[in-house]
Design an enzyme around this catalytic site. Structure first.
Site, PDB file in Angstrom:
ATOM      1  N   HIS A   1      33.655  62.308  -0.581  1.00 59.41           N
ATOM      2  CA  HIS A   1      32.806  61.306  -0.547  1.00 59.41           C
ATOM      3  C   HIS A   1      31.299  61.645  -1.105  1.00 59.41           C
ATOM      4  O   HIS A   1      30.684  60.670  -1.100  1.00 59.41           O
ATOM      5  CB  HIS A   1      32.756  61.008   0.921  1.00 59.41           C
ATOM      6  CG  HIS A   1      34.001  60.679   1.835  1.00 59.41           C
ATOM      7  ND1 HIS A   1      34.124  60.220   2.993  1.00 59.41           N
ATOM      8  CD2 HIS A   1      35.178  60.274   1.262  1.00 59.41           C
ATOM      9  CE1 HIS A   1      35.179  59.966   3.112  1.00 59.41           C
ATOM     10  NE2 HIS A   1      35.940  59.866   2.255  1.00 59.41           N
TER      11      HIS A   1
ATOM     12  N   HIS B   1      45.314  64.265   0.734  1.00 62.71           N
ATOM     13  CA  HIS B   1      46.001  63.400   1.473  1.00 62.71           C
ATOM     14  C   HIS B   1      47.168  63.903   2.062  1.00 62.71           C
ATOM     15  O   HIS B   1      48.171  63.413   2.987  1.00 62.71           O
ATOM     16  CB  HIS B   1      46.417  62.098   0.655  1.00 62.71           C
ATOM     17  CG  HIS B   1      45.250  61.294   0.376  1.00 62.71           C
ATOM     18  ND1 HIS B   1      45.174  60.046  -0.484  1.00 62.71           N
ATOM     19  CD2 HIS B   1      44.034  61.057   1.024  1.00 62.71           C
ATOM     20  CE1 HIS B   1      44.088  59.542  -0.704  1.00 62.71           C
ATOM     21  NE2 HIS B   1      43.388  60.282   0.498  1.00 62.71           N
TER      22      HIS B   1
HETATM   23  C1  HEM Z   1      42.692  60.894   7.520  1.00 64.78           C
HETATM   24  C2  HEM Z   1      42.241  61.325   6.029  1.00 64.78           C
HETATM   25  C3  HEM Z   1      42.083  60.482   4.885  1.00 64.78           C
HETATM   26  C4  HEM Z   1      42.222  59.095   4.889  1.00 64.78           C
HETATM   27  C5  HEM Z   1      42.697  57.990   6.086  1.00 64.78           C
HETATM   28  C6  HEM Z   1      42.112  58.677   3.752  1.00 64.78           C
HETATM   29  C7  HEM Z   1      42.328  57.306   2.887  1.00 64.78           C
HETATM   30  C8  HEM Z   1      42.035  57.055   1.669  1.00 64.78           C
HETATM   31  C9  HEM Z   1      42.023  55.673   1.222  1.00 64.78           C
HETATM   32  C10 HEM Z   1      42.372  54.353   2.052  1.00 64.78           C
HETATM   33  C11 HEM Z   1      41.601  55.702  -0.184  1.00 64.78           C
HETATM   34  C12 HEM Z   1      41.625  54.768  -0.958  1.00 64.78           C
HETATM   35  C13 HEM Z   1      43.142  54.527  -1.588  1.00 64.78           C
HETATM   36  C14 HEM Z   1      43.103  53.304  -2.711  1.00 64.78           C
HETATM   37  O1  HEM Z   1      43.135  52.179  -2.311  1.00 64.78           O
HETATM   38  O2  HEM Z   1      43.118  53.687  -3.894  1.00 64.78           O
HETATM   39  C15 HEM Z   1      41.407  57.020  -0.377  1.00 64.78           C
HETATM   40  C16 HEM Z   1      40.762  57.615  -1.691  1.00 64.78           C
HETATM   41  C17 HEM Z   1      40.553  58.868  -1.878  1.00 64.78           C
HETATM   42  N1  HEM Z   1      40.764  60.021  -0.980  1.00 64.78           N
HETATM   43 FE1  HEM Z   1      41.446  59.860   0.865  1.00 64.78          FE
HETATM   44  N2  HEM Z   1      41.657  59.917   2.827  1.00 64.78           N
HETATM   45  C18 HEM Z   1      41.897  60.760   3.777  1.00 64.78           C
HETATM   46  C19 HEM Z   1      41.710  62.100   3.581  1.00 64.78           C
HETATM   47  C20 HEM Z   1      41.117  62.672   2.051  1.00 64.78           C
HETATM   48  C21 HEM Z   1      40.921  63.920   1.908  1.00 64.78           C
HETATM   49  C22 HEM Z   1      41.321  65.162   2.735  1.00 64.78           C
HETATM   50  C23 HEM Z   1      40.765  64.223   0.534  1.00 64.78           C
HETATM   51  C24 HEM Z   1      40.440  65.160  -0.408  1.00 64.78           C
HETATM   52  C25 HEM Z   1      40.551  66.591   0.010  1.00 64.78           C
HETATM   53  C26 HEM Z   1      40.513  62.582   0.064  1.00 64.78           C
HETATM   54  C27 HEM Z   1      40.511  62.175  -1.334  1.00 64.78           C
HETATM   55  C28 HEM Z   1      40.259  61.054  -1.745  1.00 64.78           C
HETATM   56  C29 HEM Z   1      40.015  60.771  -2.841  1.00 64.78           C
HETATM   57  C30 HEM Z   1      39.307  61.513  -3.974  1.00 64.78           C
HETATM   58  C31 HEM Z   1      40.030  59.294  -3.224  1.00 64.78           C
HETATM   59  C32 HEM Z   1      39.582  58.500  -4.164  1.00 64.78           C
HETATM   60  C33 HEM Z   1      37.941  57.948  -3.891  1.00 64.78           C
HETATM   61  C34 HEM Z   1      37.615  56.747  -4.898  1.00 64.78           C
HETATM   62  O3  HEM Z   1      38.124  56.778  -5.868  1.00 64.78           O
HETATM   63  O4  HEM Z   1      37.159  55.940  -4.278  1.00 64.78           O
HETATM   64  N3  HEM Z   1      40.946  61.949   1.292  1.00 64.78           N
HETATM   65  N4  HEM Z   1      41.612  57.844   0.896  1.00 64.78           N
END
Ligand code: HEM
Ligand SMILES: [Ca+2]
Length: 836
Positions: free
Chosen positions: A327, A590
């Site tokens: 984030h 994820h």
């Molecule tokens: C309960 C935990 C988490 C949830 C519910 C979650 C949910 C999401 C969602 C909904 C997206 C946007 C998907 C899309 O439409 O492209 C996203 C993007 C992303 N997530 Fe997660 N995530 C979680 C944990 C994590 C963790 C632990 C990491 C990394 C260690 C991570 C890294 C990322 C990254 C790098 C993106 C792309 C962000 C962007 O380009 O805006 N997420 N995640």
């Protein structure tokens, strides 16, 4: 003795179980109810290992006894070598034997940018374009395509098709792709330029391999769409000499070749490899034979399994801090309707819209197969997916579609401070440099640490319903407000961020006392500078060694220095986040997400856990006295999951589930669809780039990917070159000593190298505007995640390496212990006033 706080959970029927034997030794019943109750360090109870003051060789190198956080980089060797537990100089405190930090001298250069136009011959009719052709196309696009988009969007409104508040998709868009006003404006403004390019490519039927090169000859500012990109303030000498980073990242980079300074909020991602858009310009990726790629939900159903494969060494904190860093580094701009609301791409019943409802081009809905074992129960065929919004290209030219990052690309704690000036101002009290806070929850005995402030403007409800808790939502429960809206995502997420938020007020209070003549602004800025430096030190000293391992850090030369200044800054290195990093590799987390979030108490007894599907955006649990600490303890105590092709169903079937619906979205499917939306080349190209050899057929993948997954990939894809980067990347066997596979480690290492070398405000640089004094820098280096947790919670005992599970080498220690060193702020005391 009565301990109301403790007796609470006995009455709920949970029988607390110590999670590891030593924990039972903590002599406290009513811990946290009276923090000054005269606790003794329990460290002796954990000394199953003889302590020594001499050290064996570790990894073949001379080693010395150091505080554990100075051995983070060597921890795998420390574990393997007998006799590495030692006592520090004073004879009381525990340390570990390890060599000094490795040097960075052999770090390789960043990967070279591939010129997508090298060797490309333009057809005659394309080569003949001149500015008039571009302006004519831009004019046509302005008149017609923009009109079509407006018409399509108006028609949606007339037909009353919109994203229903409260639905999974609404939350996905409003929280995960929430956009500050600036970013929204930016997204809308870039469209005319994008449509002009589209008009040229499609009007002239340009072949895909020529599209970008044909367009890239023309500068936007020479054409009638000149004002579609934002302008940035010119940074005068004073701004460039400021010791403080700006909130938006402007005035950091002074050498960006295009119109847009590298790394600022609302600027494009860079790429390791040029994209593979189907039309060479902006249509999502297709198979190498031009056909359809396998549907993303089918991939998710075939390759992904819900199974908890636990790490033997790492705690949940790797996942959760990973998300905090996520984030910080990125939030992709999502295409929105003209009024800023989310684009509907399916009916509320999960069916496809009609052809004309997609005429605005912003949708890429996910097909759910008819026989889907899960969604068919709910008769759903369509999963919402809006494409990412277009970025203004940093080179100031026309060319293939790029995506925009609305956060600053730098490691600068955007989740705490924001990436937008207005957002940042709204978070401040303007008193003694502090940030606004919600007073900590209290029970009859104790007031716990503060929480982040309330977001009174959000359209999301963060309370748990009576159906879940049996009580009406307490009125004090609000959504949290912070620099990044995704703080609301889950209780773990909010909690992990909360300690960094509190660290700001912790430092600000002490700086204000040290320098009573400093005004609010000075304290805020100095504090922000210190807290960011501490956080970045944790990233390089503790987090990256776990995530990508020592060898990969060595390859790119990104070890923190033990002392002195770094001179790594290179004004030619673009620090911007790589598209492949944000869209693919850094989503490794994820796979690590668990289906439940747990509460573990100070005795390291498991109290209870809560199902993720009920906790998305429900941060109510954080308001229960003591719970923030219990989430923190759980993340430090419980084993995290490995990065692999196992994803919890909480993410693949229930993402952002609306209460009572029984289903949500599929994050794995979203990830793969996003990979294609951004035109990301296939896995094979990145495997090759990273030096693991191009796979000629599927069996060539077996060196890095388990046989069972390769079998699944064979079933799904026609060609080995079609395999999506995310699905193969996440399935790779871990690189030795790392939490991810080799290709992901390579992309992540490349990114953190660019972030280190391309950031003029990187904390350990010497001779730059933002440089600390050497004395201050050495104090920053004393910080560890464990210290941040200790100082900003009511927790009394923590292991020194929070990313690593508790063990004899990493035992619980009293937070008062010097084994968890502190940053002394004395070197920030200003003896005589030196105005900046
Ligand atoms: C309960 C935990 C988490 C949830 C519910 C979650 C949910 C999401 C969602 C909904 C997206 C946007 C998907 C899309 O439409 O492209 C996203 C993007 C992303 N997530 Fe997660 N995530 C979680 C944990 C994590 C963790 C632990 C990491 C990394 C260690 C991570 C890294 C990322 C990254 C790098 C993106 C792309 C962000 C962007 O380009 O805006 N997420 N995640
Ligand atoms: Ca940032």
């Amino acid at each position: 003795k009565e301990c109301p706080y403790r007796s609470g959970h006995h009455t709920t029927g949970y029988v607390p179980k110590p999670l590891y034997p030593g924990a039972a030794n903590i002599q406290s019943d009513c811990y946290n109810t009276n923090p000054d109750h005269g606790y003794k360090s329990p460290s002796k109870e954990y000394s199953g290992v003889p302590q020594r003051s001499y050290c064996p060789k570790v990894g073949g190198l001379e080693s010395h006894c150091r505080p554990a956080k100075d051995c983070a980089v060597w921890y795998d060797f420390v574990r393997k070598t007998p006799g590495t537990a030692c006592t520090l100089n004073n004879g009381y405190e525990k340390g570990l034997c390890c060599p000094g930090l490795p040097s960075n001298t052999n770090g390789r250069a960043p990967f070279k940018e591939v010129n997508p136009c090298e060797g490309v011959q333009l057809d005659d009719h394309v080569r003949r374009w001149d500015l008039d052709s571009v302006n004519a196309a831009a004019h046509h696009a302005g008149q017609h395509q923009m009109g079509l988009v407006m018409e399509a969007e108006n028609s949606l409104a007339r037909k009353n098709i919109f994203v229903r508040p409260g639905s999974d998709r609404y939350i996905h868009s409003w929280v995960f792709f929430q956009t500050a006003d600036e970013a929204l404006k930016y997204g809308g403004n870039t469209l005319p330029g994008v449509f002009a390019g589209h008009q040229l490519v499609h009007g002239y039927q340009v072949k895909p391999d020529q599209a970008h090169c044909a367009l890239n000859r023309f500068k936007i500012k020479d054409t009638i769409v000149t004002n579609t990109c934002p302008t940035f303030p010119v940074c005068d000498k004073k701004a460039l000499a400021s010791p403080y980073r700006t909130i938006t990242g402007v005035c950091n980079h002074v050498n960006s070749p295009g119109n847009i300074p590298w790394g600022v909020a609302n600027s494009q991602y860079q790429r390791l490899l040029p994209p593979d858009y189907a039309d060479g310009y902006f249509m999502p990726k297709r198979a190498v034979d031009g056909g359809e790629l396998p549907p993303v939900r089918v991939i998710s159903l075939t390759v992904v399994r819900d199974d908890e494969v636990l790490s033997e060494t790492d705690s949940i904190f790797v996942m959760q801090f990973g998300q905090v860093v996520d984030h910080d580094l990125q939030e992709t701009l999502e295409a929105k309707l003209a009024d800023g609301s989310p684009v509907p791409c399916c009916t509320d019943e999960g069916q496809f819209l009609s052809e004309e409802d997609y005429a605005h081009g912003k949708c890429m809905p996910i097909v759910i197969p008819k026989d889907d074992p899960f969604y068919s129960k709910f008769h759903r065929r369509c999963m919402e997916f809006a494409r990412s919004g277009p970025a203004c290209r940093s080179d100031g030219r026309f060319g293939y579609l790029e995506q925009a990052n609305i956060n600053t690309h730098f490691l600068d704690l955007s989740p705490v401070y924001g990436s937008d000036d207005q957002v940042a101002l709204d978070l401040r009290t303007f008193q003694k440099g502090s940030l606004k806070a919600t007073p900590g929850p209290r029970n009859a005995y104790f007031q716990y640490k503060d929480l982040m402030p309330a977001d009174n403007e959000t359209t999301i409800d963060c309370t748990l319903s009576k159906a879940v808790t049996g009580i009406d939502p307490p009125p004090e429960v609000k959504c949290f407000k912070a620099g990044d809206n995704r703080v609301k995502c889950t209780p773990y997420m909010a909690d992990a961020q909360n300690v960094f938020f509190l660290q700001h007020n912790f430092i600000a209070e002490r700086l204000a006392a040290l320098n009573s003549h400093w005004d609010d602004e000075r304290i805020y800025q100095e504090t922000r500078r210190i807290v960011i430096a501490q956080y970045v030190h944790i990233v390089y000293n503790e987090f990256l060694p776990v995530l990508i391992g020592r060898k990969m850090m060595e390859e790119v030369g990104i070890f923190p220095l033990p002392n002195g200044f770094s001179s790594d800054y290179d004004k030619n290195v673009d620090p911007s986040i790589l598209n492949e990093f944000s869209t693919v590799a850094y989503r490794f987390g994820h796979s690590q997400v668990q289906g439940r979030q747990s509460l573990v108490n100070e005795k390291r007894e498991f109290e209870r856990s809560i199902l993720l599907r009920q906790q998305f955006f429900k941060t109510q649990e954080m308001y229960i006295p003591g719970n923030a600490d219990k989430f923190t303890i759980a993340m430090a105590t419980l084993a995290g999951q490995k990065v692999d092709n196992h994803f919890t169903v909480e993410l693949t079937n229930h993402l952002f589930e609306e209460e009572g619906k029984g289903f949500g979205m599929d994050l794995m499917a979203l990830d793969t669809q996003r990979t294609r939306d951004h035109g990301t080349k296939g896995y094979n190209s990145y495997r090759t780039l990273c030096g693991y050899g191009r796979a000629k057929d599927f069996d060539d993948l077996l060196d890095l990917i388990p046989a069972k997954v390769v079998e699944d990939l064979k079933l799904l894809y026609n060609s080995v070159d079609d395999i999506d980067l995310n699905i193969a990347g996440v399935s790779e066997k871990n690189l030795e000593g790392a939490a991810v596979g080799p290709t992901y480690a390579c992309i992540i290492a490349e990114q953190f190298m660019r972030l280190k070398r391309g950031d003029r405000y990187f904390y350990d640089l010497g001779g730059q505007s933002g440089s600390f004094t050497e004395e201050q820098l050495n104090e920053i280096r004393k910080i560890s995640y464990s210290r941040i947790v200790c100082d900003n919670s009511d927790i009394r005992y923590m292991q020194p390496l929070v990313f690593k599970l508790i063990s004899d080498l990493n035992p619980l220690m009293n937070c008062e212990s010097d084994s968890i060193p502190r940053t002394s702020l004395l070197s920030w005391k200003e003896v005589k006033s030196t105005a900046y």
